[in-house]
Design a protein around this motif. Structure first.
Motif, PDB file in Angstrom:
ATOM      1  N   HIS A  56       0.864  -1.191   0.000  1.00  0.00           N
ATOM      2  CA  HIS A  56       0.000   0.000   0.000  1.00  0.00           C
ATOM      3  C   HIS A  56       0.898   1.238   0.000  1.00  0.00           C
ATOM      4  CE1 HIS A  56      -3.162  -2.809   1.890  1.00  0.00           C
ATOM      5  NE2 HIS A  56      -3.336  -2.730   0.575  1.00  0.00           N
ATOM      6  N   GLU A  59       1.709   3.621   3.064  1.00  0.00           N
ATOM      7  CA  GLU A  59       2.140   3.036   4.335  1.00  0.00           C
ATOM      8  C   GLU A  59       3.661   2.853   4.321  1.00  0.00           C
ATOM      9  OE1 GLU A  59      -0.267  -0.497   4.849  1.00  0.00           O
ATOM     10  OE2 GLU A  59      -2.087   0.617   4.339  1.00  0.00           O
ATOM     11  N   ARG A 101      -2.885   4.791  -1.258  1.00  0.00           N
ATOM     12  CA  ARG A 101      -2.898   3.325  -1.098  1.00  0.00           C
ATOM     13  C   ARG A 101      -2.671   2.641  -2.440  1.00  0.00           C
ATOM     14  NH1 ARG A 101      -5.709  -0.315   2.727  1.00  0.00           N
ATOM     15  NH2 ARG A 101      -6.564  -2.099   1.651  1.00  0.00           N
ATOM     16  N   HIS A 146       2.542  -3.510   7.182  1.00  0.00           N
ATOM     17  CA  HIS A 146       1.509  -2.491   6.936  1.00  0.00           C
ATOM     18  C   HIS A 146       1.336  -1.587   8.140  1.00  0.00           C
ATOM     19  CE1 HIS A 146      -0.361  -4.338   3.307  1.00  0.00           C
ATOM     20  NE2 HIS A 146       0.325  -5.370   3.774  1.00  0.00           N
ATOM     21  N   SER A 147       0.661  -0.462   7.891  1.00  0.00           N
ATOM     22  CA  SER A 147       0.091   0.291   9.007  1.00  0.00           C
ATOM     23  C   SER A 147      -1.355   0.560   8.628  1.00  0.00           C
ATOM     24  CB  SER A 147       0.863   1.574   9.271  1.00  0.00           C
ATOM     25  OG  SER A 147       1.258   2.180   8.096  1.00  0.00           O
TER      26      SER A 147
HETATM   27 ZN    ZN Z   1      -1.817  -1.848   4.219  1.00  0.00          ZN
END
Ligand code: ZN
Length: 350
Positions: A56, A59, A101, A146-147
């Motif tokens: 993404h 992130e 994203r 991820h965040s």
């Molecule tokens: Zn993510």
């Protein structure tokens, strides 16, 4: 030769770090790398740890954690060899350049891995190439970083209830989520090759998330093996995702003050990972609209009426549940979902 696919979706494969890469911020990776890139670095032990970052584009946590870690192996005279080989996938650099994203004409890079049910795209082809390359090399473990946009604890996700996978996850956090859907995610595909985990490192932009991810990756590189013995049930809080909640396109939503079909509680994010009792109010509903949330269980069945009801213009819980990923970010709610519904799962440990 003409390719049916745009060049930006061609997978690059490298065997050393390009000069200056560790100083490159996520925004500039596209101009340095030209597209998604798989980089293989040697180490004292084989097979490699596989790490994916920036699936993404908004992130940056994984890339920032990794470049800080790799830079620490370069200090002083020359470069120290990594304790284990590392294969690194730097994912959606085009979206990272735009700080989103994914771009409007791209699929979600964490829904296009083998096992995905979405219509085939060049990104599906690319992730098949990544899995094939790593199948040839073998993996020690796989970590996808991820965040998120809501207020959530740091946690790891697994897709197989196997002790090695659970040890890999609890090395990061005692909070572990087991899920089977959505399909097409990295950790389901890589989990067929070896222990795999998805890390959720808190909110975008938090330094604490980068520090935690960096320390975790260094610990993984130093591990000789992943234990086969059971994780003590007192050492983890295991949750199972049972449904995903979306807001139908036809409904408007927002937060007070404002006008919309649903006005959610402004403190919505505080509900994440909390055991919410039956009757908990999530928001106010416009009396002139018919409100139905789209709630799909792991078999894809609509189970909205099991969890939510509307009474006295309030959207309420019909039964106790634990939500995750609740966010106030309206674009993320539309692009991904409102939240996931979880239940405790410690009694199902292997
Ligand atoms: Zn993510």
């Amino acid at each position: 030769m003409n390719s049916p696919y745009p060049d930006r979706n061609r997978l690059r494969e490298l065997y050393r770090l390009p000069p200056g890469l560790l100083e490159t911020v996520p925004h500039d990776l596209a101009s340095v790398l030209g597209g998604p890139t798989l980089i293989h670095l040697p180490g004292d032990r084989e097979p490699p740890l596989f790490v994916s970052v920036l699936l993404h584009g908004n992130e940056p946590v994984g890339w920032n954690a990794l470049r800080s870690l790799l830079a620490s192996y370069r200090q002083g005279f020359g470069t120290r060899q990594l304790p284990r080989a590392l294969s690194l996938l730097i994912g959606n650099v085009a979206a990272a350049a735009a700080g989103v994203r994914q771009l409007p004409d791209q699929p979600d890079y964490n829904r296009v891995w083998p096992g995905s049910e979405s219509p085939p795209t060049s990104e599906h082809v690319m992730m098949r190439q990544v899995v094939a390359a790593m199948r040839r090399r073998g993996i020690f473990a796989s970590v996808d970083i991820h965040s998120n946009t809501g207020y959530n604890p740091h946690y790891g996700c697994v897709n197989i209830l196997d002790n090695r996978y659970l040890h890999l996850a609890t090395l990061f956090s005692r909070t572990v989520v087991y899920f089977m859907r959505p399909l097409g995610v990295q950790s389901i595909a890589m989990g067929r090759l070896g222990p795999a985990v998805t890390l959720e490192c808190g909110k975008v932009g938090e330094q604490r998330g980068e520090d935690h991810a960096r320390a975790y990756l260094d610990a993984c590189l130093h591990l000789p093996t992943l234990p086969q013995h059971p994780v003590a049930t007192s050492d983890l809080d295991l949750f199972h995702t049972v449904a995903q909640v979306k807001i139908p396109e036809t409904l408007s939503f927002g937060f007070p003050p404002g006008r919309a079909d649903i006005l959610f509680d402004p403190e919505l994010e505080r509900f994440n990972f909390q055991e919410l009792p039956r009757g908990t109010v999530l928001g106010r509903v416009d009396p002139s609209t018919e409100v139905g949330l789209e709630v799909r269980d792991e078999q894809g069945r609509d189970v909205g009426s099991r969890y939510f009801s509307v009474a006295q213009e309030e959207l309420r819980l019909k039964r106790p549940l634990i939500p995750s990923m609740l966010t106030r970010e309206e674009a993320i709610i539309r692009q991904d979902c409102l939240c996931y519904i979880m239940e405790r799962y410690n009694d199902r440990l292997p």
